[in-house]
Write an enzyme that holds these catalytic residues in place. Sequence first.
Site, mmCIF file in Angstrom:
data_model
loop_
_atom_site.group_PDB
_atom_site.id
_atom_site.type_symbol
_atom_site.label_atom_id
_atom_site.label_comp_id
_atom_site.label_asym_id
_atom_site.label_seq_id
_atom_site.Cartn_x
_atom_site.Cartn_y
_atom_site.Cartn_z
ATOM 1 N N THR A 275 0.371 -1.243 -0.310
ATOM 2 C CA THR A 275 0.055 0.042 -0.295
ATOM 3 C C THR A 275 0.779 0.845 0.234
ATOM 4 O O THR A 275 0.630 2.323 -0.972
ATOM 5 C CB THR A 275 -1.078 -0.279 1.048
ATOM 6 O OG1 THR A 275 -1.921 -1.358 1.067
ATOM 7 C CG2 THR A 275 -1.674 1.286 1.584
ATOM 8 N N ASN B 106 -5.621 -8.754 -7.563
ATOM 9 C CA ASN B 106 -5.628 -9.303 -6.405
ATOM 10 C C ASN B 106 -7.127 -10.188 -6.092
ATOM 11 O O ASN B 106 -7.370 -11.112 -5.463
ATOM 12 C CB ASN B 106 -5.954 -8.290 -5.472
ATOM 13 C CG ASN B 106 -5.900 -7.057 -5.392
ATOM 14 O OD1 ASN B 106 -6.737 -6.556 -6.363
ATOM 15 N ND2 ASN B 106 -7.632 -6.750 -4.584
ATOM 16 N N THR C 215 13.747 4.922 10.048
ATOM 17 C CA THR C 215 14.517 3.956 9.944
ATOM 18 C C THR C 215 13.874 2.570 9.458
ATOM 19 O O THR C 215 13.457 1.968 9.319
ATOM 20 C CB THR C 215 14.642 2.906 11.393
ATOM 21 O OG1 THR C 215 14.863 4.345 12.615
ATOM 22 C CG2 THR C 215 15.648 2.375 11.798
ATOM 23 N N CYS D 130 -8.559 -6.246 2.306
ATOM 24 C CA CYS D 130 -8.749 -4.619 2.344
ATOM 25 C C CYS D 130 -9.512 -4.119 2.534
ATOM 26 O O CYS D 130 -9.800 -3.050 2.757
ATOM 27 C CB CYS D 130 -7.794 -3.771 1.509
ATOM 28 S SG CYS D 130 -5.609 -4.491 1.507
#
Length: 396
Positions: free
Chosen positions: A70, A156, A242, A335
């Site tokens: 996403t 999908n 990070t 989703c």
Amino acid sequence: MTAYLDHAATTPMFPEALAAMTTQLAETGNPSSLHHAGRRARRAVEESRERIATAIGARPSEVVFTSGGTEADNLAVKGTFLARRDADPDRVRVLVPATEHHAVLDSVGFLVEHEGAQVTWLEVTPEGFVDPETVRAAIATDPASVALVSVLWAGNEIGVVQDVPAIAAIAAEHGIPVHTDAVQAVGHVPVDFSASGVDLLSMTGHKLGGPVGVGALVARRDATLVPLSHGGGQERQLRSGTLDAPAIVGFAAAAERAVTELEREATRLGALRDALIEGAMALEPGIRPSGHWQRGDVRRRLPGNAHLVVPGCDGDSLLYLLDAAGIACSTGSACQAGLPQPSHVLLALGVPESEARGALRLTLGHTSTADDVSTFLRALPGAVSRARRAREATAS
């Protein structure tokens, strides 16, 4: 006996991916730090970047790590549009099929609402294909106004595999960048980023045997994007934050195994998929697969995808009845789970809304067996009968 038939939502981690991630979790070090612990973590990240790049035919420098598909889709669609529009205010068109994943569709919707984008919807055939000539015709109306083309590599929901290289070649004639959401494709059908001609490709770990929460946007070195997050300037200054070294290491191990075993698994899963579809059609009149399906075809439809329309039923009722029987499946994209609307993909294919509400997505993966298919087929008639009675009672 239970059967997990929702691998398109997420698939179990490969043992080596889990082991690699667990080992890295025991290490301390921020990959952006300059001391020895940071350099050790950075080495693990860069070695993983190389392994993922090799698996998909890309250069390591083209792999930009994200939190998943996403985020990769958002960065590709929004970032490319903003960069192209900022360079030329007349470039405001986005070419996209209505069958795309919502990560792309909603990104486009955001651009329309907030950034002045215009959408040209690419028609799909009743089988779910985007004809490359449709893309050519859409571009030809005003090539200079097109900012981006985005087309799923593999659907999908219905698992149809598009001719992405042909679409990319047409767009390249006009210098138009192409993005493809390959989240469902990588590790399941052959994907070669360099040979495909696309400029941007989204992928994720948990669809191919890796961990949830890590993915990548594969972007050519000359791709121009406006970053959506700002901070430390990591990942070519396109995605600050990070890096999750343990997840990246697990992602690399999974991608490597999935691609290595792709041909063998495609043959095995394709046979299970065909047995499931044919078994369902034989059990209940009117049941049919959505999109393109041909026995033995594992190139134009994902080997593990069996999407069925069950007339006279509500998909949610079928899902809960099958779940009670120990079978995990879905009605479409995870989703969008819990939302009562019919599948936007089926509606785009011209399936009537009443039938689109009776859809089931059954997807197989590396842990799937013939027993899973048999378990589903034994439970299906009873679930269909009860679901139809429930719909009739509601209608009356």
